[in-house]
Motif scaffolding. Structure first.
Motif, PDB file in Angstrom:
ATOM      1  N   PRO A 112       0.945  -1.433  -0.112  1.00 12.80           N
ATOM      2  CA  PRO A 112      -0.043  -0.021  -0.109  1.00 12.80           C
ATOM      3  C   PRO A 112       0.950   1.256  -0.045  1.00 12.80           C
ATOM      4  O   PRO A 112       0.545   2.357  -0.368  1.00 12.80           O
ATOM      5  N   SER A 117       0.991   0.704  -6.084  1.00 15.80           N
ATOM      6  CA  SER A 117      -0.334   0.136  -5.698  1.00 15.80           C
ATOM      7  C   SER A 117      -1.529   0.959  -6.444  1.00 15.80           C
ATOM      8  O   SER A 117      -1.614   2.050  -6.720  1.00 15.80           O
ATOM      9  N   PHE A 119      -4.169   1.531  -5.741  1.00 12.96           N
ATOM     10  CA  PHE A 119      -4.959   2.469  -5.164  1.00 12.96           C
ATOM     11  C   PHE A 119      -4.225   3.791  -4.756  1.00 12.96           C
ATOM     12  O   PHE A 119      -4.772   4.817  -4.053  1.00 12.96           O
ATOM     13  N   SER A 211     -24.509   2.162  -2.100  1.00 12.46           N
ATOM     14  CA  SER A 211     -24.367   3.151  -0.907  1.00 12.46           C
ATOM     15  C   SER A 211     -23.025   2.807  -0.288  1.00 12.46           C
ATOM     16  O   SER A 211     -22.357   3.658  -0.098  1.00 12.46           O
ATOM     17  N   LEU A 212     -22.629   1.257   0.099  1.00 10.72           N
ATOM     18  CA  LEU A 212     -21.671   0.946   0.478  1.00 10.72           C
ATOM     19  C   LEU A 212     -20.063   1.413  -0.331  1.00 10.72           C
ATOM     20  O   LEU A 212     -19.332   2.017   0.260  1.00 10.72           O
ATOM     21  N   ASP A 215     -19.819   5.295   0.196  1.00  7.96           N
ATOM     22  CA  ASP A 215     -19.387   5.764   1.580  1.00  7.96           C
ATOM     23  C   ASP A 215     -17.754   5.394   1.842  1.00  7.96           C
ATOM     24  O   ASP A 215     -17.080   6.107   2.326  1.00  7.96           O
ATOM     25  N   LEU A 216     -17.557   4.308   1.247  1.00  5.76           N
ATOM     26  CA  LEU A 216     -16.038   3.646   1.610  1.00  5.76           C
ATOM     27  C   LEU A 216     -15.147   4.534   0.704  1.00  5.76           C
ATOM     28  O   LEU A 216     -13.900   4.278   0.737  1.00  5.76           O
ATOM     29  N   SER A 217     -15.648   4.997  -0.394  1.00  4.21           N
ATOM     30  CA  SER A 217     -14.601   5.490  -1.548  1.00  4.21           C
ATOM     31  C   SER A 217     -14.459   7.085  -0.908  1.00  4.21           C
ATOM     32  O   SER A 217     -13.563   7.646  -1.567  1.00  4.21           O
ATOM     33  N   LYS A 218     -15.154   7.788  -0.047  1.00  3.92           N
ATOM     34  CA  LYS A 218     -14.744   8.814   0.409  1.00  3.92           C
ATOM     35  C   LYS A 218     -13.267   8.526   1.300  1.00  3.92           C
ATOM     36  O   LYS A 218     -13.248   7.909   1.984  1.00  3.92           O
ATOM     37  N   ARG A 219     -12.433   9.396   0.659  1.00  2.00           N
ATOM     38  CA  ARG A 219     -10.969   9.233   1.193  1.00  2.00           C
ATOM     39  C   ARG A 219     -10.671   9.625   2.562  1.00  2.00           C
ATOM     40  O   ARG A 219     -10.093   8.799   3.239  1.00  2.00           O
ATOM     41  N   ASP A 221     -11.517  10.589   6.393  1.00  2.00           N
ATOM     42  CA  ASP A 221     -12.219   9.945   7.549  1.00  2.00           C
ATOM     43  C   ASP A 221     -11.916  10.610   8.883  1.00  2.00           C
ATOM     44  O   ASP A 221     -10.687  10.098   9.309  1.00  2.00           O
ATOM     45  N   ALA A 222     -12.644  11.328   9.387  1.00  2.00           N
ATOM     46  CA  ALA A 222     -12.032  12.054  10.588  1.00  2.00           C
ATOM     47  C   ALA A 222     -12.184  10.888  11.703  1.00  2.00           C
ATOM     48  O   ALA A 222     -13.227  10.229  11.786  1.00  2.00           O
ATOM     49  N   ALA A 223     -11.302  10.917  12.698  1.00  2.00           N
ATOM     50  CA  ALA A 223     -10.852   9.979  13.522  1.00  2.00           C
ATOM     51  C   ALA A 223     -12.173  10.442  14.541  1.00  2.00           C
ATOM     52  O   ALA A 223     -12.662   9.413  15.208  1.00  2.00           O
TER      53      ALA A 223
ATOM     54  N   HIS B 170      -4.815  -2.228   3.189  1.00  2.00           N
ATOM     55  CA  HIS B 170      -4.891  -0.787   2.675  1.00  2.00           C
ATOM     56  C   HIS B 170      -5.315   0.120   3.524  1.00  2.00           C
ATOM     57  O   HIS B 170      -5.506   1.352   3.173  1.00  2.00           O
ATOM     58  N   ARG B 172      -6.184   2.836   5.970  1.00  2.00           N
ATOM     59  CA  ARG B 172      -5.271   3.805   6.846  1.00  2.00           C
ATOM     60  C   ARG B 172      -6.264   4.751   7.819  1.00  2.00           C
ATOM     61  O   ARG B 172      -5.742   5.603   8.589  1.00  2.00           O
ATOM     62  N   LYS B 177     -11.245   1.793  11.241  1.00  2.00           N
ATOM     63  CA  LYS B 177     -12.718   1.821  11.283  1.00  2.00           C
ATOM     64  C   LYS B 177     -13.638   1.446  10.065  1.00  2.00           C
ATOM     65  O   LYS B 177     -14.279   0.916  10.106  1.00  2.00           O
ATOM     66  N   ARG B 178     -12.687   1.733   8.991  1.00  2.00           N
ATOM     67  CA  ARG B 178     -13.266   1.527   7.530  1.00  2.00           C
ATOM     68  C   ARG B 178     -13.504   0.027   7.479  1.00  2.00           C
ATOM     69  O   ARG B 178     -14.296  -0.484   6.961  1.00  2.00           O
ATOM     70  N   ARG B 185     -21.279  -3.888   6.964  1.00  2.00           N
ATOM     71  CA  ARG B 185     -22.212  -3.924   5.855  1.00  2.00           C
ATOM     72  C   ARG B 185     -22.096  -4.911   4.699  1.00  2.00           C
ATOM     73  O   ARG B 185     -23.306  -4.926   4.054  1.00  2.00           O
TER      74      ARG B 185
END
Lengths: 223, 223
Positions: A112, A117, A119, A211-212, A215-219, A221-223, B170, B172, B177-178, B185
């Motif tokens: 990664p 990679s 991604f 929808s999943l 949501d998951l491709s939103k880079r 992610d606030a902890a 992968h 991060r 959480k992701r 889901r």
DNA sequence: GGTTTCTCTTGAACACGTTCAAAATGGAGG
DNA sequence: CCTCCATTTTGAACGTGTTCAAGAGAAACC
């Protein structure tokens, strides 16, 4: 008009690719590459940060060759299943010569942290080109599908393609025959599932998948 | 009664694992491991073929911890979906401490040549244990499913778990959480699909999947 | 007890990817 | 032509994983 430095750069990468193809990645040393290219080791490192970086050349070459060949091959065909199958089998064709050391290539790609990679930031253009191809596979086909799915299906198909690549890397059969079988038999499955996605019972399933993915491709992610 | 050699062997592996955890895989040198363990470098290589081999210890540790915890956690629960989700979330729990250098671990595991590859000869026991866990997930649940699917579903679920692991590597996000979201889901989706597999329209699909798995898991393939 | 054989241990040596201070090169400005 | 500066090139040197001939120790056999 071509800058001298550009010449050195491409001389190094060309030599490297040739030696990789001849002897494999591991057995090709940086000293050998530099020696064969008639430059010093340090010079190679002036242009490329690491040995890994040199194989980005292959990566690009496969991707470019695939895009061109696949686009041509699906020209005129309307059947979704056929189009998808052609795209994937074309990839297998283009990639076949590199299978020998494709291992090494994709091992690095699995990291990664590595810019190789699929991604990573660096391969965003390549990734978007591939996703775009999948978009075209759908767009010019006669596939009827849940409109909600339409936007995300290219990403899903790209992911599916990554799965095929993963299988291919591990494929030890002659001419990667098993990978071809995998494609030939999973493509109709996918086509059928895509078709069935309009069914009432499957509607919630496909909607949740969409929808999943969103949501998951939103880079971030606030902890 | 414990052979001297066994003692040396476990001293080396224990030291290695400690140093890996403290400083990461890359920053831990074989010389440091040998030094800290009070043996020579060559001695470490007498017991372990390579530096990679040393992380098989982690691999085993995670797998063992997961099997024990997961089996206990699903005890008594009958709902298929809950059982599957618990198994996967437990894996995330067990693996969390190793996420930092889990990267390195799974990068090596991605190499088809490496004994660490989940598909390799050497990890057959570990793989079969994991598949066995999936079998139990199904067996003691109230899931009603296409009987044809029953035999192959554990393998399919194991494959699904490998996908989750890939995502995790992968991942991060804080506390991965992701990955947890992914599990929470996708599990209901899978449960629903498994339930729907008995539907007439989906029967051919699930049957083809089963047959494909069977054909492709035949190891030998005459050219 | 001596001899042989096997297991275990050593550390110097090797080949590799990578770094870096220094040298060479090539213009641009005087 | 000389001077300066940025770009390019060099190759010795570093740290790494790994190998291997040689030795130390232990066990087995006579």
């Amino acid at each position: 008009m071509v800058a001298k430095s550009e010449e050195t750069r491409s001389l190094i990468v060309a030599t490297a690719l040739r030696l990789f193809a001849e002897n494999g990645y591991d057995r090709t040393t940086m000293r050998a590459i530099a020696g064969e290219a008639g430059v010093s080791v340090g010079n190679a490192y002036y242009y490329f940060a690491s040995k890994d970086q040199l194989i980005q050349g292959f990566y690009d070459e496969i991707a470019k060759g695939h895009l061109a060949m696949a686009r041509q091959a699906i020209e005129g065909e309307r059947d979704f299943s056929e189009r998808l199958k052609t795209v994937l089998l074309t990839w297998l064709d283009v990639a076949e010569p590199y299978h020998r050391f494709g291992t090494q290539l994709f091992v690095n790609a699995a990291d990664p942290e590595s810019p190789l990679s699929p991604f990573s930031e660096e391969s965003t253009p390549a990734r978007e080109a591939s996703v775009g191809l999948m978009r075209d596979v759908i767009a010019d086909s006669d596939a009827k599908l849940d409109p909600d799915l339409r936007d995300e299906l290219p990403d899903l198909l790209w992911l599916y393609q990554m799965g095929v690549v993963l299988f291919w890397v591990h494929d030890r059969s002659g001419g990667q025959k098993r990978s071809r079988v995998l494609v030939e038999r999973t493509v109709p499955l996918i086509a059928r599932l895509v078709g069935l996605s309009r069914l009432r019972v499957l509607r919630p399933v496909s909607r949740e998948i969409v929808s999943l993915i969103r949501d998951l491709s939103k880079r971030d992610d606030a902890a």
